[in-house]
Design an enzyme around this catalytic site. Structure first.
Site, mmCIF file in Angstrom:
data_model
loop_
_atom_site.group_PDB
_atom_site.id
_atom_site.type_symbol
_atom_site.label_atom_id
_atom_site.label_comp_id
_atom_site.label_asym_id
_atom_site.label_seq_id
_atom_site.Cartn_x
_atom_site.Cartn_y
_atom_site.Cartn_z
ATOM 1 N N GLY A 11 67.816 14.534 17.112
ATOM 2 C CA GLY A 11 66.427 14.704 17.531
ATOM 3 C C GLY A 11 65.478 13.914 16.650
ATOM 4 O O GLY A 11 65.770 13.640 15.484
ATOM 5 N N GLY A 13 61.222 13.921 16.028
ATOM 6 C CA GLY A 13 59.921 14.477 16.372
ATOM 7 C C GLY A 13 58.805 13.864 15.555
ATOM 8 O O GLY A 13 58.999 12.887 14.816
ATOM 9 N N THR A 14 57.622 14.439 15.703
ATOM 10 C CA THR A 14 56.445 13.931 15.001
ATOM 11 C C THR A 14 56.583 14.045 13.495
ATOM 12 O O THR A 14 56.192 13.145 12.746
ATOM 13 C CB THR A 14 55.184 14.704 15.454
ATOM 14 O OG1 THR A 14 55.083 14.631 16.882
ATOM 15 C CG2 THR A 14 53.933 14.126 14.832
ATOM 16 N N GLY A 16 59.594 14.998 11.747
ATOM 17 C CA GLY A 16 60.893 14.789 11.133
ATOM 18 C C GLY A 16 61.972 14.437 12.137
ATOM 19 O O GLY A 16 61.758 14.481 13.352
ATOM 20 N N VAL A 18 66.210 15.140 13.105
ATOM 21 C CA VAL A 18 67.262 16.142 12.927
ATOM 22 C C VAL A 18 68.622 15.458 12.982
ATOM 23 O O VAL A 18 68.910 14.687 13.903
ATOM 24 C CB VAL A 18 67.169 17.235 14.004
ATOM 25 C CG1 VAL A 18 68.275 18.271 13.806
ATOM 26 C CG2 VAL A 18 65.801 17.909 13.964
ATOM 27 N N LYS A 33 67.079 18.825 8.929
ATOM 28 C CA LYS A 33 65.800 18.277 9.342
ATOM 29 C C LYS A 33 65.204 17.508 8.179
ATOM 30 O O LYS A 33 64.873 18.081 7.142
ATOM 31 C CB LYS A 33 64.848 19.396 9.782
ATOM 32 C CG LYS A 33 63.505 18.909 10.297
ATOM 33 C CD LYS A 33 62.672 20.085 10.805
ATOM 34 C CE LYS A 33 61.332 19.636 11.361
ATOM 35 N NZ LYS A 33 60.529 20.791 11.864
ATOM 36 N N ASP A 129 54.247 27.312 19.626
ATOM 37 C CA ASP A 129 54.812 26.156 20.331
ATOM 38 C C ASP A 129 56.142 26.514 20.991
ATOM 39 O O ASP A 129 57.128 25.781 20.878
ATOM 40 C CB ASP A 129 55.001 24.976 19.371
ATOM 41 C CG ASP A 129 55.254 23.656 20.114
ATOM 42 O OD1 ASP A 129 54.904 23.576 21.314
ATOM 43 O OD2 ASP A 129 55.804 22.728 19.505
#
Length: 422
Positions: A11, A13-14, A16, A18, A33, A129
């Site tokens: 993954g 994301g904004t 970090g 994964v 992460k 979220d």
């Protein structure tokens, strides 16, 4: 990172990325992460909101467990237990086969998420979220709430960031820029997720904040001053004019959901956050909602929270009250976890709604959660009974009051093992 062998990136994301990795000593799989922001000392790391929340909420099976954290040069690494896949991946897999997740499985998923949220809210945090991608499911069917990077303390001071929840799961109070929204935003998001599992698509799928609000409006119907006075104030403050819509029938919108599931969904996505069901109430609800799952929709009618099922008779009422009281007490024992943040819940309207008052009329439909007091029929004359009659009567009373055979523990149904990757 010498302790872990990186396997693959799962993954990005904004804040970090994964990485799926293996512990070189125990050979356990973990999810690491790696935060994108650079940190120069460990104290900075421990003061992060996500780290504080994770440390506070470690002891619950439905919240992802933080195993350790460390600095690798200037990169903060959070090491989590590895969980196989997300709820999103689950229902997409079903969708590709032309199927939907069975209702009993959806029930298990929603119950477990509510269980984790109840613990989170009790300990002073709300997620902000929730979405299918942030709910992981292990091979043995255990749901884990992840990604607490947006979590806030309930006692923290507003205003909060409005652009926080992913748009399709955003509560109307956030869309209308309410400054002091709270834990009910998690319940609205959970309701959206529940509907999505039945539909195999998002319930409210807007391309902008305004379109998102109109999607909700056209489905739930235009609210009135009586239904949500704060919403009317927010609309006026933003200079908007509400289009007039009649609420849609959820049974037509989600025909594969039972009446019980639709009634629960209705209570989760109400306009007024103060009128939404709470996570704790959802925890208590499953044995009531699903105990007669085999019956048809016409035979089953879920009472609204605070309502008594029509099938209760005057004679059955005291014992049914006692059943509910015992189940609530059982939940309270399970949730008995002392914490200094618990005191703040006295100030949270949504988690401390007044209990329904007792009704003495036979036509009353309110479930009573107060102390059980056995009623004495008018024709009973205790003072005139002989001692043998008194003993016989006491024996009957004790048998009826302390019969625990009706109590059933609720266990979420386990889902079949899958070979899908993380």
């Amino acid at each position: 990172m010498k302790k872990y062998r990186e396997l693959k990136k799962t993954g990005d994301g904004t804040f970090g990325v994964v990485i799926k990795a293996e512990d070189m000593q125990s050979h356990d799989l973990v999810a690491i992460k790696k935060m994108k922001h650079k940190y120069h000392n460990f104290e900075e790391c421990t003061n992060l909101r996500e780290v504080k929340a994770l440390m506070k909420l470690q002891n619950h099976p439905n919240i992802v467990k933080l195993k350790e954290l460390f600095l690798d040069n200037d990169t903060l690494c959070l090491v989590f237990e590895f969980v196989d896949k997300s709820i999103y991946q689950m229902y997409i897999q079903q969708k590709e086969m032309g199927k939907t997740i069975p209702e009993d499985q959806i029930k298990s998923l929603i119950y477990q998420v509510a269980n984790g949220l109840s613990y989170m809210h009790k300990h002073g945090y709300f997620h902000r979220d929730l979405k299918p991608e942030n709910l992981l499911v292990s091979n043995d069917g255990i749901v884990k709430v992840i990604d607490l990077g947006c979590a806030r303390e309930i006692r923290s001071r507003p205003p909060y960031t409005d652009y926080i929840a992913t748009r399709w799961y955003r509560a109307p109070e956030i869309l209308l820029k309410q400054a002091n929204y709270n834990s009910p935003v998690d319940i609205f998001a959970l309701g959206c997720i529940m509907a999505e599992l039945f539909l195999n698509r998002p319930l409210f799928q807007g391309n902008s904040e305004l379109e998102q609000f109109n999607k909700i409006l056209s489905t739930l119907g235009t609210f009135t001053q009586f239904e949500w006075s704060e919403g009317c104030r927010l609309v006026s403050q933003m200079g908007l004019a509400l289009a007039q819509f009649q609420p849609l029938q959820l049974q037509q919108l989600i025909p594969n959901a039972s009446t019980e599931a639709l009634n629960l969904l209705t209570q989760m996505i109400r306009w007024d956050p103060n009128k939404r069901i709470t996570a704790t109430q959802i925890k208590i609800a499953p044995p009531i909602i699903f105990e007669e799952q085999g019956k048809s929709k016409d035979e089953l009618k879920l009472p609204e929270m605070g309502k008594k099922p029509k099938s209760y008779s005057q004679k059955e009422e005291p014992q049914n009250q006692f059943k509910q009281k015992q189940y609530v007490q059982q939940q309270q024992v399970e949730d008995n976890d002392s914490n200094d943040l618990d005191d703040i819940l006295d100030f949270i309207t949504t988690e401390n709604k007044p209990l329904p008052s007792k009704q003495s009329s036979q036509s009353s439909k309110n479930l009573e959660y107060g102390e059980y007091v056995p009623s004495i029929p008018q024709n009973r004359q205790p003072r005139n009974l002989q001692s043998s009659q008194i003993q016989e009567q006491q024996k009957k009373d004790n048998n009826s009051i302390y019969d625990f055979s009706h109590l059933q523990s609720f266990k979420p149904a386990k889902m079949p093992n899958t070979n899908s990757k993380y």
